[in-house]
Scaffold this motif. Sequence first.
Motif, PDB file in Angstrom:
ATOM      1  N   ARG A  12       1.325 -27.862 -53.828  1.00 49.87           N
ATOM      2  CA  ARG A  12       0.317 -27.167 -54.612  1.00 49.87           C
ATOM      3  C   ARG A  12      -0.965 -27.060 -53.800  1.00 49.87           C
ATOM      4  O   ARG A  12      -1.852 -27.890 -53.909  1.00 49.87           O
ATOM      5  CB  ARG A  12       0.021 -27.917 -55.907  1.00 49.87           C
ATOM      6  CG  ARG A  12       1.145 -27.855 -56.913  1.00 49.87           C
ATOM      7  CD  ARG A  12       0.779 -28.626 -58.148  1.00 49.87           C
ATOM      8  NE  ARG A  12       1.840 -28.627 -59.122  1.00 49.87           N
ATOM      9  CZ  ARG A  12       2.012 -27.667 -60.024  1.00 49.87           C
ATOM     10  NH1 ARG A  12       1.203 -26.633 -60.047  1.00 49.87           N
ATOM     11  NH2 ARG A  12       2.992 -27.736 -60.887  1.00 49.87           N
ATOM     12  N   LEU A  13      -1.034 -26.025 -52.979  1.00 51.14           N
ATOM     13  CA  LEU A  13      -2.263 -25.797 -52.212  1.00 51.14           C
ATOM     14  C   LEU A  13      -3.047 -24.692 -52.895  1.00 51.14           C
ATOM     15  O   LEU A  13      -2.530 -23.997 -53.765  1.00 51.14           O
ATOM     16  CB  LEU A  13      -1.922 -25.379 -50.782  1.00 51.14           C
ATOM     17  CG  LEU A  13      -1.405 -26.496 -49.878  1.00 51.14           C
ATOM     18  CD1 LEU A  13      -0.909 -25.910 -48.580  1.00 51.14           C
ATOM     19  CD2 LEU A  13      -2.472 -27.538 -49.620  1.00 51.14           C
ATOM     20  N   PHE A  14      -4.300 -24.519 -52.491  1.00 47.46           N
ATOM     21  CA  PHE A  14      -5.065 -23.371 -52.960  1.00 47.46           C
ATOM     22  C   PHE A  14      -4.739 -22.234 -51.993  1.00 47.46           C
ATOM     23  O   PHE A  14      -5.377 -22.070 -50.960  1.00 47.46           O
ATOM     24  CB  PHE A  14      -6.554 -23.703 -52.998  1.00 47.46           C
ATOM     25  CG  PHE A  14      -6.825 -24.962 -53.755  1.00 47.46           C
ATOM     26  CD1 PHE A  14      -6.308 -25.128 -55.028  1.00 47.46           C
ATOM     27  CD2 PHE A  14      -7.569 -25.979 -53.206  1.00 47.46           C
ATOM     28  CE1 PHE A  14      -6.530 -26.285 -55.744  1.00 47.46           C
ATOM     29  CE2 PHE A  14      -7.805 -27.146 -53.912  1.00 47.46           C
ATOM     30  CZ  PHE A  14      -7.284 -27.299 -55.182  1.00 47.46           C
ATOM     31  N   LYS A  15      -3.724 -21.444 -52.354  1.00 47.35           N
ATOM     32  CA  LYS A  15      -3.085 -20.550 -51.386  1.00 47.35           C
ATOM     33  C   LYS A  15      -4.009 -19.514 -50.781  1.00 47.35           C
ATOM     34  O   LYS A  15      -3.895 -19.160 -49.622  1.00 47.35           O
ATOM     35  CB  LYS A  15      -1.912 -19.826 -52.062  1.00 47.35           C
ATOM     36  CG  LYS A  15      -0.755 -20.735 -52.313  1.00 47.35           C
ATOM     37  CD  LYS A  15       0.379 -19.959 -52.936  1.00 47.35           C
ATOM     38  CE  LYS A  15       1.509 -20.915 -53.298  1.00 47.35           C
ATOM     39  NZ  LYS A  15       2.509 -20.272 -54.120  1.00 47.35           N
ATOM     40  N   LYS A  16      -4.913 -18.978 -51.615  1.00 44.83           N
ATOM     41  CA  LYS A  16      -5.747 -17.874 -51.138  1.00 44.83           C
ATOM     42  C   LYS A  16      -7.025 -18.369 -50.473  1.00 44.83           C
ATOM     43  O   LYS A  16      -7.874 -17.574 -50.099  1.00 44.83           O
ATOM     44  CB  LYS A  16      -6.092 -16.941 -52.312  1.00 44.83           C
ATOM     45  CG  LYS A  16      -4.890 -16.284 -52.950  1.00 44.83           C
ATOM     46  CD  LYS A  16      -4.487 -15.043 -52.178  1.00 44.83           C
ATOM     47  CE  LYS A  16      -3.086 -14.574 -52.501  1.00 44.83           C
ATOM     48  NZ  LYS A  16      -2.981 -13.782 -53.696  1.00 44.83           N
ATOM     49  N   LEU A  17      -7.191 -19.690 -50.372  1.00 37.71           N
ATOM     50  CA  LEU A  17      -8.364 -20.223 -49.686  1.00 37.71           C
ATOM     51  C   LEU A  17      -7.965 -20.609 -48.259  1.00 37.71           C
ATOM     52  O   LEU A  17      -6.796 -20.875 -47.992  1.00 37.71           O
ATOM     53  CB  LEU A  17      -8.902 -21.458 -50.411  1.00 37.71           C
ATOM     54  CG  LEU A  17      -9.460 -21.275 -51.823  1.00 37.71           C
ATOM     55  CD1 LEU A  17     -10.118 -22.556 -52.300  1.00 37.71           C
ATOM     56  CD2 LEU A  17     -10.456 -20.145 -51.873  1.00 37.71           C
ATOM     57  N   LYS A  77     -12.379 -28.703 -48.149  1.00 36.59           N
ATOM     58  CA  LYS A  77     -13.729 -28.801 -48.721  1.00 36.59           C
ATOM     59  C   LYS A  77     -13.684 -28.903 -50.249  1.00 36.59           C
ATOM     60  O   LYS A  77     -14.570 -29.503 -50.849  1.00 36.59           O
ATOM     61  CB  LYS A  77     -14.582 -27.602 -48.277  1.00 36.59           C
ATOM     62  CG  LYS A  77     -15.103 -27.795 -46.847  1.00 36.59           C
ATOM     63  CD  LYS A  77     -15.648 -26.522 -46.264  1.00 36.59           C
ATOM     64  CE  LYS A  77     -17.108 -26.329 -46.585  1.00 36.59           C
ATOM     65  NZ  LYS A  77     -17.637 -25.113 -45.915  1.00 36.59           N
ATOM     66  N   VAL A  78     -12.663 -28.324 -50.873  1.00 36.82           N
ATOM     67  CA  VAL A  78     -12.515 -28.517 -52.319  1.00 36.82           C
ATOM     68  C   VAL A  78     -12.253 -30.001 -52.594  1.00 36.82           C
ATOM     69  O   VAL A  78     -12.768 -30.574 -53.556  1.00 36.82           O
ATOM     70  CB  VAL A  78     -11.364 -27.655 -52.887  1.00 36.82           C
ATOM     71  CG1 VAL A  78     -11.098 -28.010 -54.341  1.00 36.82           C
ATOM     72  CG2 VAL A  78     -11.699 -26.189 -52.773  1.00 36.82           C
ATOM     73  N   GLY A  79     -11.485 -30.640 -51.703  1.00 38.72           N
ATOM     74  CA  GLY A  79     -11.258 -32.079 -51.844  1.00 38.72           C
ATOM     75  C   GLY A  79     -12.552 -32.882 -51.733  1.00 38.72           C
ATOM     76  O   GLY A  79     -12.692 -33.948 -52.322  1.00 38.72           O
ATOM     77  N   HIS A 123     -15.296 -32.018 -52.909  1.00 39.43           N
ATOM     78  CA  HIS A 123     -16.163 -31.527 -53.976  1.00 39.43           C
ATOM     79  C   HIS A 123     -17.063 -32.592 -54.610  1.00 39.43           C
ATOM     80  O   HIS A 123     -18.258 -32.390 -54.775  1.00 39.43           O
ATOM     81  CB  HIS A 123     -15.298 -30.888 -55.074  1.00 39.43           C
ATOM     82  CG  HIS A 123     -16.065 -30.228 -56.153  1.00 39.43           C
ATOM     83  ND1 HIS A 123     -16.539 -28.952 -56.035  1.00 39.43           N
ATOM     84  CD2 HIS A 123     -16.484 -30.674 -57.356  1.00 39.43           C
ATOM     85  CE1 HIS A 123     -17.193 -28.628 -57.124  1.00 39.43           C
ATOM     86  NE2 HIS A 123     -17.170 -29.646 -57.946  1.00 39.43           N
ATOM     87  N   HIS A 158      -7.333 -20.013 -41.137  1.00 41.97           N
ATOM     88  CA  HIS A 158      -6.144 -19.367 -41.712  1.00 41.97           C
ATOM     89  C   HIS A 158      -6.076 -19.594 -43.210  1.00 41.97           C
ATOM     90  O   HIS A 158      -6.581 -20.590 -43.712  1.00 41.97           O
ATOM     91  CB  HIS A 158      -4.867 -19.938 -41.087  1.00 41.97           C
ATOM     92  CG  HIS A 158      -4.690 -19.543 -39.656  1.00 41.97           C
ATOM     93  ND1 HIS A 158      -3.492 -19.141 -39.149  1.00 41.97           N
ATOM     94  CD2 HIS A 158      -5.555 -19.483 -38.629  1.00 41.97           C
ATOM     95  CE1 HIS A 158      -3.622 -18.852 -37.877  1.00 41.97           C
ATOM     96  NE2 HIS A 158      -4.872 -19.057 -37.547  1.00 41.97           N
ATOM     97  N   ARG A 180      -6.143 -32.909 -47.863  1.00 41.39           N
ATOM     98  CA  ARG A 180      -6.971 -32.605 -49.032  1.00 41.39           C
ATOM     99  C   ARG A 180      -7.091 -33.818 -49.946  1.00 41.39           C
ATOM    100  O   ARG A 180      -8.158 -34.128 -50.462  1.00 41.39           O
ATOM    101  CB  ARG A 180      -6.364 -31.431 -49.804  1.00 41.39           C
ATOM    102  CG  ARG A 180      -7.207 -30.982 -50.981  1.00 41.39           C
ATOM    103  CD  ARG A 180      -6.499 -29.915 -51.763  1.00 41.39           C
ATOM    104  NE  ARG A 180      -5.316 -30.449 -52.425  1.00 41.39           N
ATOM    105  CZ  ARG A 180      -4.371 -29.695 -52.969  1.00 41.39           C
ATOM    106  NH1 ARG A 180      -4.463 -28.386 -52.927  1.00 41.39           N
ATOM    107  NH2 ARG A 180      -3.337 -30.243 -53.554  1.00 41.39           N
TER     108      ARG A 180
END
Lengths: 252, 361
Positions: free
Chosen positions: A88-93, A100-102, A104, A147, A164
């Motif tokens: 479960r990655l943030f695919k479009k990021l 960086k979301v990690g 947060h 990427h 992450r």
Amino acid sequence: MALLEIKDLGISFGGLKAVDDFNVEIEKGELYGLIGPNGAGKTTVFNLLTGVYKPDSGTIKLDGRDITGLKTAYVSKCGIARTFQNIRLFKKLSVLDNVKVGLHNRFEYSTATGILRLPKYYRTESEMDDEAFELLKVFGLDGYASHLAQNLPYGKQRKLEIARALATKPILLLLDEPAAGMNPNETVELMETIRFVREQFDMTILLIEHDMRLVSGICEKLTVMNFGQVLTFGNTDEVLNDPQVITAYLGE
Amino acid sequence: MKKFIAAYRNRFSKTTRQNTLTFGMVIFAYLFVEAVLRTGNMSSLLQGLLVPLCIYAILAVSLNLTVGILGELSLGHAGFMCVGAFTGSFFSVCTAGTMPNLLRFIIALLIGTLSAAFFGFIIGIPVLRLQGDYLAIVTLAFGEIIKNLVNVLYIGRDESGFHFSLKDTMSLNMNGGEVIVNGPQGISGTPKDSNFTIGIILLIITLIIVLNLIHSRTGRAVMAIRDNRIAAESVGINITKYKLLAFSISAGLAGLAGVIYAHNLATLTALPKNFGYNMSIIILVFVVLGGIGNIRGSVIAAVVLTLLPELLRGLNDYRMLIYSIVLIVMMLINWSPKLVMYKEVLLNKIPFIAKRRKEEE
């Protein structure tokens, strides 16, 4: 005192007792394995630990603190990070943004600061970048920073998920079948990564795995589950030679 | 220092360049239009379209924040626009003449924006906790309800203060004074404060808010929720808070567009034509054809698709036919995998773009 103490944990869905009387104690710095046949309730235990489900009974203590039934976001703030069985990655990021979301909750500035681009925005963002790049370097992903996460090869996606999770600076890392879908070479590489993470970050790790080579290669202690209950637990060698365990996996 | 700058350029160059291009495009369009206007080469029909163009662009950008960045569907954006238009206009009519025009207009803009954002917030509290298409259903209903509510709203003012009714003007029980909001006849006498320059300035402010939001900690959290809710929760992101925040900002910006709209007309009425379901769908069409999540695309699509029917007016009966063909072609270009790939190949043949892409690799 153990870092993670689970006592008499139980949950049922309808009439099915998915997890029943589950106990486990994990000391700081241990690499602990949770194994069992399909449908034994391993992932349910993870979901109970991270607050996805609320347990019907039992308590979960992390570092002496009761975290039973807390919401997922708070459990993360208490210091548990996890990866998922199906990535479960943030695919479009971008790869960098995923990490960086990690970060947060560790680097904060308000929404208004972000919109108005106050100096604090630039300062915090550059600190986040440094921290994120350092983590990416550890996993050899720094070359892929710009990427999109969905364009990474499978093995690297797994690594990014671990990066992450580590970005939240957890005290306990949960890995849900990290070697699922990997070929033998990738599995060996993954074993080294997990060992490395444990030493580099002084991390306590609880992992679910089916790949017995990985389990016997890196786990020090194991708990075996079957039909929602603990079948047996102890040191890896002893557990894997236990006739009960062999029966559970291979049948009579 | 040099190393720092190099690192900075390396990391931020792509987004910075994209943003510069967006703002450059808007400013260039403004200068171009002003030049044509000043030399007197623009028909009055086109002149009348200039402010609506800005309004549609702001609406498209704000809806794209909900659809593209937050990943939720809103079918009632015209409703938020309606809230902004009526609150802003109400304030302006009430305070006309008591303060400088510009100051009054700025306060009206703020009031319209904040009240629309407030409505977005109220709707979001129950709905954004759920997963699925509930927001689309609720906003669809909201858009219709707010329009009908405004049509039976009567507010008047005399010496003793404000009077309020949902029945008719008689039941306001006023002695003298004036009726400000007059049911289906709406609000008349809103000062005409909007013009093209103000529209462009507000469009740029909207773009700054949305683009800066996307490329900040908050925007990352919102996009993380869009991409994978469970994973976002597992790294400690408060899902409801960020969804509410993004949706309120989006609703507020729609309200901003509403205020500009109200101050561009002499009489403001809530008709199905301007605040109805069709309007919400038109905004959604801008967003989808401009590219979901593509802010610059929203602006371009809003401008092209608003101008097109007017430019084709000479073709009489055939103009909506051509309009629909353009919609289909744009959809294919933006979404068909083969055409998207072909577009990439073509772009890579342009030397300087290919070179830049190689550097980024």
